[in-house]
Design an enzyme around this catalytic site. Structure first.
Site, short mmCIF file in Angstrom:
data_model
loop_
_atom_site.label_atom_id
_atom_site.label_comp_id
_atom_site.label_asym_id
_atom_site.label_seq_id
_atom_site.Cartn_x
_atom_site.Cartn_y
_atom_site.Cartn_z
N GLY A 189 0.85 -1.20 0.00
CA GLY A 189 0.00 0.00 0.00
C GLY A 189 0.88 1.24 0.00
O GLY A 189 0.54 2.26 -0.60
N PRO A 196 5.80 -22.25 -0.79
CA PRO A 196 5.15 -21.13 -0.11
C PRO A 196 6.16 -20.01 0.15
O PRO A 196 7.31 -20.26 0.48
CB PRO A 196 4.71 -21.73 1.23
CG PRO A 196 4.90 -23.19 1.13
CD PRO A 196 5.91 -23.43 0.07
N GLY A 220 6.45 -15.81 1.69
CA GLY A 220 5.81 -14.69 2.38
C GLY A 220 6.66 -13.46 2.19
O GLY A 220 7.70 -13.51 1.53
N CYS A 221 6.22 -12.37 2.77
CA CYS A 221 6.98 -11.12 2.63
C CYS A 221 6.73 -10.29 3.88
O CYS A 221 5.58 -10.16 4.32
CB CYS A 221 6.50 -10.37 1.39
SG CYS A 221 7.31 -8.78 1.18
N HIS A 281 12.99 -12.76 -5.13
CA HIS A 281 12.01 -11.99 -4.36
C HIS A 281 12.53 -10.57 -4.09
O HIS A 281 11.80 -9.59 -4.28
CB HIS A 281 11.73 -12.74 -3.05
CG HIS A 281 10.76 -12.09 -2.14
ND1 HIS A 281 9.55 -12.66 -1.80
CD2 HIS A 281 10.79 -10.91 -1.48
CE1 HIS A 281 8.89 -11.85 -0.98
NE2 HIS A 281 9.63 -10.78 -0.76
N GLU A 282 13.79 -10.47 -3.69
CA GLU A 282 14.36 -9.15 -3.36
C GLU A 282 14.57 -8.32 -4.63
O GLU A 282 14.33 -7.11 -4.63
CB GLU A 282 15.68 -9.29 -2.58
CG GLU A 282 15.57 -10.03 -1.25
CD GLU A 282 14.42 -9.59 -0.37
OE1 GLU A 282 14.02 -8.41 -0.42
OE2 GLU A 282 13.88 -10.45 0.36
N HIS A 318 11.45 -6.61 -5.59
CA HIS A 318 11.16 -5.40 -4.80
C HIS A 318 11.78 -4.15 -5.43
O HIS A 318 11.23 -3.06 -5.32
CB HIS A 318 11.69 -5.54 -3.37
CG HIS A 318 10.74 -6.25 -2.44
ND1 HIS A 318 9.46 -5.83 -2.22
CD2 HIS A 318 10.92 -7.34 -1.65
CE1 HIS A 318 8.88 -6.64 -1.35
NE2 HIS A 318 9.74 -7.58 -0.98
ZN ZN Z 1 9.37 -9.09 0.36
#
Ligand code: ZN
Length: 196
Positions: A13, A111, A113-114, A156-157, A160
């Site tokens: 968000g 699986p 997550g973050c 994943h990073e 970002h």
């Molecule tokens: Zn993350």
């Protein structure tokens, strides 16, 4: 209100998580400001006992990532899970301006997550092997070949830094609240904690 770099994780968000982060200017790479950002990221990573932090997650829209899967984390997983997910110790790695190359077309679905989407998890497909090249900070390597879970952390990073969050890549039908069982057990009287 504090100013970035924060001591906590920004949450989905927050616009900082959706912008394309900027390269660190080469003349700034060893500046006090960049060193303080890097040190803060490592501190946040270790405080929250997680495995990766990208600068936007501490409110800084720059291309810096830190990763670490410390030895002791093995004890947090059942041996069969540790093996199935191809988890392995990953010594601290800190990259400014990292570039990623996919070096295997094999994918794994596990699986994920973050810390910027606290309390949830979902299955995400990731490549099995990647190479990261960048400017190694804090004496860490400038190039790493990673596989399995470590390769997942890197992907994943890297995402970002481009404003992408795992929820953009997840198998939507597997999205789950990690506390759903406790919530049933407590007949709804449960909470997702943010205060670590
Ligand atoms: Zn993350």
């Amino acid at each position: 209100m504090s100013t970035p770099p924060y001591t906590y994780f920004t949450q989905i968000g927050d616009p900082v998580l959706r912008q394309v982060a900027e390269e660190v200017a080469l003349e700034e790479i060893d500046s006090l400001e960049i060193n303080q950002i890097v040190e803060r990221m490592v501190k946040v990573l270790r405080h929250y006992d997680c495995v990766g932090v990208a600068a936007p997650q501490v409110g800084v829209p720059l291309r810096i990532i830190v990763m670490e899967f410390r030895e002791g984390k093995k004890d947090q997983y059942k041996p069969e899970i540790y093996e199935e997910r191809k988890m392995a110790t990953l010594p601290l790695a800190v990259f400014a301006n990292p570039e990623m190359e996919i070096i295997s077309s094999q994918v794994n679905k596990h699986p994920e997550g973050c810390m910027s989407v606290r309390g949830y998890s979902a299955q995400v497909e990731r490549y099995d092997k990647v190479r990261i090249r960048g400017i190694g900070k804090l004496g860490t390597p400038s190039e790493l070949e990673l596989e399995g879970w470590s390769a997942r952390i890197a992907q994943h990073e890297m995402d970002h830094l481009n404003g992408t969050i795992y929820v953009d890549r997840m198998d939507v039908s597997t999205f789950n609240c990690v506390s759903w069982e406790q919530i049933n057990a407590a007949e709804g009287r449960s909470a997702i904690w943010f205060h670590k």
